[in-house]
Design an enzyme around this catalytic site. Structure first.
Site, PDB file in Angstrom:
ATOM      1  N   MET A  91     -65.026  -4.287  84.870  1.00  0.00           N
ATOM      2  CA  MET A  91     -65.117  -3.722  86.218  1.00  0.00           C
ATOM      3  C   MET A  91     -64.142  -2.570  86.476  1.00  0.00           C
ATOM      4  O   MET A  91     -63.575  -2.470  87.559  1.00  0.00           O
ATOM      5  CB  MET A  91     -64.897  -4.852  87.251  1.00  0.00           C
ATOM      6  N   ILE A  93     -63.297   1.787  85.724  1.00  0.00           N
ATOM      7  CA  ILE A  93     -63.794   3.086  85.249  1.00  0.00           C
ATOM      8  C   ILE A  93     -62.807   3.605  84.206  1.00  0.00           C
ATOM      9  O   ILE A  93     -61.588   3.565  84.416  1.00  0.00           O
ATOM     10  CB  ILE A  93     -63.899   4.091  86.426  1.00  0.00           C
ATOM     11  N   ASN A 108     -72.937   0.016  78.149  1.00  0.00           N
ATOM     12  CA  ASN A 108     -72.690  -0.775  79.354  1.00  0.00           C
ATOM     13  C   ASN A 108     -73.962  -1.524  79.739  1.00  0.00           C
ATOM     14  O   ASN A 108     -75.064  -1.019  79.541  1.00  0.00           O
ATOM     15  CB  ASN A 108     -72.287   0.168  80.502  1.00  0.00           C
ATOM     16  N   HIS A 110     -75.856  -2.996  83.070  1.00  0.00           N
ATOM     17  CA  HIS A 110     -75.823  -2.894  84.528  1.00  0.00           C
ATOM     18  C   HIS A 110     -76.957  -3.743  85.104  1.00  0.00           C
ATOM     19  O   HIS A 110     -78.094  -3.678  84.612  1.00  0.00           O
ATOM     20  CB  HIS A 110     -75.961  -1.432  84.961  1.00  0.00           C
TER      21      HIS A 110
END
Ligand code: GAR
Length: 216
Positions: A91, A93, A108, A110
């Site tokens: 979680m 960036i 990733n 999502h």
């Protein structure tokens, strides 16, 4: 054999799906070499330990800013000669330097059908709350390469899942995980490790398995 690092922050069910796929021989030409967690109390760490995978905690609060945190992560990845970085419920960036260094080598997962319900602020249960609020009838999951745009990198695999009238964010999250994320994340990781993903003009091309290649 490609060395995989899995970055986690929470429950680690996607990590578990990767561990299970490895045990079942479904990750062709890849092994999870290390699990890096951004939280000391992440249950994902228990899963890594139970599978005898090296793990390590690097908490953002111990670093001054995103750049230094990303540098510390990168250093661990380089020490382990990592070929592929998998963000499995991670979680945070990452810095643009980190992303550039591992270009087309960070994947990733999502929990929506990108480009819907994605980008800054869309993570975890919030995604499913937004899906229910909008009243869409189909949602799903996406596995993509990471670039500098949040959830904006080249799409590798997607899978759709129905939304039911009586869903809560929690029931929808569970269905999206079970029917989509836990299927397409291991599949995408295996495709990467087999060298079957080519990024061209912002899109991912999946090549056919070579006759006689490993696992076929
Ligand atoms: C998963 O649903 C994953 O797609 C999502 O967080 C959950 C982590 O669960 N990731 C994001 O929202 C990132 N934008 P897990 O820790 O049980 O794998």
């Amino acid at each position: 054999m490609k060395n995989i690092a899995v970055l986690v922050s929470g429950g680690g069910t996607n990590l578990q799906a990767l561990i299970d796929a490895t045990v079942a021989g479904k990750i062709r030409n890849g092994r999870i070499s290390i699990v890096l967690s951004s939280r000391r109390d992440a249950y994902a760490l228990e899963r890594a330990r139970a599978a005898c995978i090296d793990c390590c905690v690097l908490e953002p609060k111990d670093y001054s800013g995103r750049d230094n945190y990303s540098k510390a992560l990168a250093q661990r990845l380089l020490e382990h000669k990592i070929d592929l970085v998998v963000l499995a419920g991670f979680m945070h960036i990452l810095s643009s330097e980190f992303i550039k260094h591992f270009e087309n080598r960070i994947i990733n997962v999502h929990p929506s059908l990108i480009p819907s319900f994605c980008g800054d602020g869309f993570y975890g249960l919030r995604v499913h709350e937004a899906v229910l609020e909008k009243g869409v009838k189909l949602t799903g999951a996406t596995v993509h390469f990471v670039n500098e745009i949040t959830d904006g990198g080249p799409i590798i695999l997607q899978k759709a899942v129905p939304v039911f009238a009586d869903d809560t964010a929690k029931t929808l999250q569970e269905r999206v995980m079970r029917e989509a994320e836990w299927q397409i994340l291991p599949e995408a990781v295996s495709l990467f490790c087999e060298g079957r993903l080519l990024v061209e003009g912002g899109r991912v091309i999946i090549s056919d398995a070579q006759p006689g290649s490993f696992g076929h």
